[in-house]
Motif scaffolding. Sequence first.
Motif, mmCIF file in Angstrom:
data_model
loop_
_atom_site.group_PDB
_atom_site.id
_atom_site.type_symbol
_atom_site.label_atom_id
_atom_site.label_comp_id
_atom_site.label_asym_id
_atom_site.label_seq_id
_atom_site.Cartn_x
_atom_site.Cartn_y
_atom_site.Cartn_z
ATOM 1 N N MET A 110 7.717 6.050 -3.356
ATOM 2 C CA MET A 110 6.599 5.504 -4.099
ATOM 3 C C MET A 110 5.359 5.595 -3.222
ATOM 4 S SD MET A 110 6.609 1.838 -5.990
ATOM 5 C CE MET A 110 5.512 1.571 -7.322
ATOM 6 N N ASN A 111 4.256 6.095 -3.781
ATOM 7 C CA ASN A 111 3.009 6.227 -3.039
ATOM 8 C C ASN A 111 2.090 5.038 -3.294
ATOM 9 O OD1 ASN A 111 3.784 8.664 -1.997
ATOM 10 N ND2 ASN A 111 2.474 9.897 -3.314
ATOM 11 N N ALA A 142 12.715 4.396 -1.459
ATOM 12 C CA ALA A 142 13.657 3.352 -1.854
ATOM 13 C C ALA A 142 14.891 3.326 -0.961
ATOM 14 C CB ALA A 142 14.085 3.545 -3.303
ATOM 15 N N ASN A 143 15.128 4.387 -0.195
ATOM 16 C CA ASN A 143 16.322 4.449 0.650
ATOM 17 C C ASN A 143 16.167 3.684 1.966
ATOM 18 O OD1 ASN A 143 14.654 6.075 2.142
ATOM 19 N ND2 ASN A 143 15.837 7.947 1.857
ATOM 20 N N ALA A 199 0.679 -3.333 4.545
ATOM 21 C CA ALA A 199 0.817 -4.790 4.514
ATOM 22 C C ALA A 199 1.063 -5.310 3.100
ATOM 23 C CB ALA A 199 -0.428 -5.456 5.105
ATOM 24 N N GLY A 200 0.516 -4.639 2.103
ATOM 25 C CA GLY A 200 0.646 -5.128 0.741
ATOM 26 C C GLY A 200 1.728 -4.472 -0.084
ATOM 27 N N ALA A 201 2.299 -3.396 0.431
ATOM 28 C CA ALA A 201 3.326 -2.679 -0.334
ATOM 29 C C ALA A 201 4.658 -3.409 -0.257
ATOM 30 C CB ALA A 201 3.478 -1.259 0.218
ATOM 31 N N PRO A 202 5.434 -3.396 -1.349
ATOM 32 C CA PRO A 202 6.761 -4.023 -1.309
ATOM 33 C C PRO A 202 7.685 -3.247 -0.374
ATOM 34 C CG PRO A 202 6.436 -2.874 -3.377
ATOM 35 C CD PRO A 202 5.136 -2.806 -2.641
ATOM 36 N N ARG A 203 8.574 -3.968 0.283
ATOM 37 C CA ARG A 203 9.495 -3.355 1.231
ATOM 38 C C ARG A 203 10.929 -3.642 0.852
ATOM 39 N NH1 ARG A 203 5.018 -4.438 3.067
ATOM 40 N NH2 ARG A 203 5.292 -6.645 3.139
ATOM 41 N N GLN A 204 11.802 -2.787 1.301
ATOM 42 C CA GLN A 204 13.230 -2.999 1.106
ATOM 43 C C GLN A 204 13.676 -4.109 2.055
ATOM 44 O OE1 GLN A 204 14.746 -1.411 -1.384
ATOM 45 N NE2 GLN A 204 12.734 -0.539 -1.776
#
Length: 181
Positions: A1-2, A21-22, A153-158
Amino acid sequence: MNFLGVDPGIRGGLAIIAIDANGAAPRLVDATDIPVVGVGAKERVDVLAIRDWIVQHAPQHALIERAQAMPKQGASSGFKYGRAVGAIEAVITCCAIPLTIVEPSIWKKFHALRGGDKEAGRQRALQLFPAAHALLARKKDHGRAEAALIALAGAPRQPNSPQGESPPGESGKTERQYHEF
């Protein structure tokens, strides 16, 4: 995802980071200075160039640093900065990309940065994205570096990613604006 990160203003930067996502480490796909047209008092953000750059990279979400007046900034330069920020937000909105506004204190705390040391931000981005050295090689590339740090900082993380903790939006410390057409 970009994800698109934006350090707003005439001397700011744009960055695209990719988060898979991996659980692989995020990577800096591309970064550029905010394109401008004109000179001096007639200098403006080149909205068409920004649009073309955004369309080329097709981010799924954009994160921009909250615009605020700077100490000792004159009325004319404050107006120029606000106009630039508004133009950038309008381009993102016209591209139908969801937009999150991130507080400077939130993304800087996430990356353990203090104050307004631009070089420290560039060095942090080089640590996180060593393969993208060419995009951040010059000291004046701090706008690009900050844009990448804002996006990260704002992007969702696994859950098992290196950054691990929740993005600022999940703690209620950012303002979310979603634009769907």
